[in-house]
Design a protein around this motif. Structure first.
Motif, mmCIF file in Angstrom:
data_model
loop_
_atom_site.group_PDB
_atom_site.id
_atom_site.type_symbol
_atom_site.label_atom_id
_atom_site.label_comp_id
_atom_site.label_asym_id
_atom_site.label_seq_id
_atom_site.Cartn_x
_atom_site.Cartn_y
_atom_site.Cartn_z
ATOM 1 N N VAL A 2 0.841 -1.191 0.000
ATOM 2 C CA VAL A 2 0.000 0.000 0.000
ATOM 3 C C VAL A 2 0.877 1.243 0.000
ATOM 4 O O VAL A 2 2.004 1.232 0.525
ATOM 5 N N LEU A 3 0.372 2.314 -0.594
ATOM 6 C CA LEU A 3 1.065 3.610 -0.613
ATOM 7 C C LEU A 3 0.023 4.704 -0.483
ATOM 8 O O LEU A 3 -1.002 4.684 -1.169
ATOM 9 N N ILE A 4 0.285 5.665 0.418
ATOM 10 C CA ILE A 4 -0.615 6.805 0.607
ATOM 11 C C ILE A 4 0.059 8.047 0.038
ATOM 12 O O ILE A 4 1.229 8.316 0.318
ATOM 13 N N THR A 5 -0.673 8.804 -0.769
ATOM 14 C CA THR A 5 -0.156 10.056 -1.318
ATOM 15 C C THR A 5 -1.068 11.206 -0.899
ATOM 16 O O THR A 5 -2.269 11.014 -0.675
ATOM 17 N N ASP A 6 -0.468 12.393 -0.825
ATOM 18 C CA ASP A 6 -1.253 13.586 -0.515
ATOM 19 C C ASP A 6 -0.454 14.818 -0.923
ATOM 20 O O ASP A 6 0.779 14.794 -0.941
#
Length: 641
Positions: free
Chosen positions: A424-428
């Motif tokens: 999983v990877l979270i971007t913002d």
């Protein structure tokens, strides 16, 4: 005429059917295409391209190859090879000519071919087939650096291999007295200048006219096709097959220009390439002569072994010394070199040309080329994934989830997925929104996920699912719309803002992704409020003894089943399936109150409700229908993102 139409229909249908079966069974599509062509051609004689299509057969094959190489050039952006630029240069400048020379020697001394045929075949086998490499890379999920090396080598060397074959053929024509030496040298130099310079100028011309609005949107694809075909044909007038280099350079030039419509053009070209590759492989395999195939003996077998196990690994190992690659990457790149459609097409063209000019074993060259193509496709397609896993050169164990938007909800979801083995990877776009994810050791990427930088840095092919979960419903829709064609429109999900809208403010159904939960009104602030109330993500594995029905009975009220993970590692979202239920062995991920505290929480909540002074049951019922974020008992925390 009816027979020709029937055969064309068979070629198209068989090609797409092979691609679909390959997708369903995870088999290499090229293997199925080769089998279909062999059955339709040499085995049954249902299709004989030279007999059935006459003089238009070879020009059509050449044009199709040109379009395939142009589409391949569209995928080559210079920003992708910052880590592998030295390795790519060495594979092109040094490995290509060395493979040509050593393969020609092997074809003559081991394969028993005449010098003219051996020289042309050695040049043809420099190519490593982008139409074969691309599907293999997608299936193997190879790490970015070796994948970049193989992709660049395949596309650039396809054009160079065809040019080398032209030089070898023209050299024979000079030495045999058919052409003059002075004209040959002048033609080669002039064609190289025209091919590279013309391809660059055509690419810049297209970029200029498209970005300045001189071509309307509905004409961009037709204009692009016309320019590609014209550039290919005009360069070929100067020197045969040099047009392949023109269209490759043109594609690379466009790939490195800033065109807003480039994504749409590339997707259309990809669809065309799938159709062309499928049809061409069947056509070219069907064109094989069964008598020539029967003549292949131990010399052909020994030649194929030399090409696969000696020439390629040794040369790649030598030219990549000091290129910044690990020994594992050098080993993998040295082994993986499947030949593809260009090798087959060009061998057919030059085999006929050699035969017409008095070379007796010209047709045998085509059979040798097919033997190498078949052997490398079978060997490399079935060994790439196991070898990449053995050398630890896969990007991830399996496709992961890209989450756009940092929050407590997405962070908790990411932790649950990661604990269950899902990458999983979270971007913002806001750095502070990623703070909690970083503290909990979740991979993050700070930046605009829709930017060109993100396209190159994130490597979207590593993700099978995209979840847009920001507070901005319009931005979530934009993210899903952008990623839909690349990831799959059934694999992009979003959360809404929970507000009912009139028809005049509702977005078109063609935009956005699927709702993350079965309740499309479940908004960002609703989910955040549930987190404040203590809702958690849990995972439960079903068994033969603990069925899905028992799982439902054991869950607290208001529990939201988001998805389940199959035994094969696939993610199935509840919002996308209405009839199918999870089966034993599947791992269910839900969002709800902690199961062990459900009864206590229910009792405490009931006591709290009964203890409200002066509040009737009707008033309590009215209060319970108020949206979560508006209830005075659950105000959002001020420090949350």
């Amino acid at each position: 005429m009816h027979d020709i139409a029937l055969k064309l229909a068979f070629i198209g249908a068989a090609g797409i059917a092979a691609q679909w079966i390959a997708w369903r069974t995870h088999l290499p599509a090229i293997v199925l295409l080769l089998a279909a062509g062999f059955v339709a051609g040499p085995l049954t004689d249902f299709i004989n391209p030279v007999r059935d299509f006459g003089d238009v057969y070879r020009p059509v094959v050449s044009l199709a190859v040109a379009i395939i190489l142009f589409e391949g050039g569209l995928t080559l952006n210079f920003r992708e090879i910052r880590e592998t630029s030295m390795g790519v240069r060495r594979l092109i400048y040094f490995a290509g000519p060395l493979v040509w020379a050593t393969t020609a020697l092997a074809a003559h001394y081991v394969g028993g071919l005449s010098w003219p045929t051996a020289a042309v075949l050695g040049a043809i086998l420099v190519v490593t087939g982008p139409t074969v490499i691309m599907p293999m890379l997608r299936h193997a999920q190879l790490a970015s650096r070796p994948a970049s090396l193989l992709r660049w080598e395949a596309i650039v060397n396809d054009a160079l291999g065809a040019l080398f074959a032209v030089i070898a053929f023209e050299t024979y024509m000079v030495t045999s007295g058919h052409h003059e030496a002075g004209n040959l040298l002048l033609s080669i130099v002039f064609a190289a200048v025209v091919a590279v310079g013309g391809g660059y100028l055509l690419g810049r011309f297209i970029a200029y006219t498209f970005t300045r609005g001189h071509v309307p949107e509905y004409l961009k694809v037709p204009v692009l096709f016309a320019v590609v075909i014209s550039g290919f044909a005009l360069t070929n007038v100067i020197l045969e097959e040099a047009g392949l280099l023109t269209v490759t350079v043109m594609g690379i030039t466009l790939a490195n220009s800033r065109m807003a419509s480039l994504g749409d053009l590339r997707r259309f070209k990809e669809a065309m390439t799938v159709l062309l590759v499928s049809s061409l492989f069947i056509l070219l395999t069907a064109a094989l002569d069964m008598d020539v195939i029967r003549q292949l003996g131990w010399q052909a077998f020994a030649f194929v072994v030399m090409v696969m196990f000696v020439i390629r690994p040794v040369i790649i190992g030598l030219v990549t010394i000091g290129a910044g690659l690990s020994w594992k990457e050098r080993l993998l790149v040295g082994w993986i070199a499947p030949r593809g459609i260009v090798a087959v097409a060009v061998s057919g063209l030059f085999g006929a040309a050699l035969t017409a000019n008095g070379v007796a074993d010209g047709p045998v060259m085509v059979a040798y080329a097919f033997a190498v193509v078949t052997a490398t496709i079978l060997a490399h397609a079935f060994t790439l994934t196991p070898l990449a896993r053995l050398l630890d050169l896969r990007s991830t164990a399996r496709p992961g989830v890209l989450i756009v938007g940092g929050s407590r909800f997405t962070t908790n979801l990411a932790v649950r997925l990661q604990d269950d083995g899902v990458p999983v990877l979270i971007t913002d776009r806001e750095y502070d929104r990623l703070r909690e994810a970083r503290l909990r050791e979740i991979p993050t990427w700070f930046g605009e996920v829709l930017s060109e930088e993100a396209h190159h840095r994130l490597d979207v092919s590593r993700f099978s699912t995209v979840i847009a979960a920001t507070a901005d419903d319009a931005y979530n829709t934009l993210v899903c719309t952008d990623f839909g064609p690349e990831v799959g429109r059934d694999r992009v999900f979003q959360i809404g803002d929970g507000r009912p809208r009139p028809d005049s403010q509702t977005m078109n159904f063609t935009l956005g992704g699927r709702p993350l939960t079965r309740d499309p009104e479940q908004a960002y602030f609703d989910l955040r409020a549930l987190i404040d109330r203590g809702y958690v993500f849990t995972s439960t594995t079903l068994t033969d003894e603990f069925t899905y029905e028992q799982y439902q009975e054991s869950r607290p009220d208001k529990t939201i089943l988001l998805l389940w993970i199959t035994q094969g590692g696939d993610l199935v979202f509840r919002s996308t399936t209405r009839e199918n239920n999870p089966a034993p062995g599947h791992k269910l991920i839900s969002f709800g109150p902690p199961p062990r505290d459900a009864e206590t929480r229910r009792r405490e909540h009931e006591e709290w409700r009964n203890g409200k002074d002066g509040e009737t049951s009707d008033e309590r019922e009215t209060r319970d229908t108020v949206p979560l974020e508006k209830q005075p008992s659950d105000p959002p925390k001020p420090n949350l993102p």
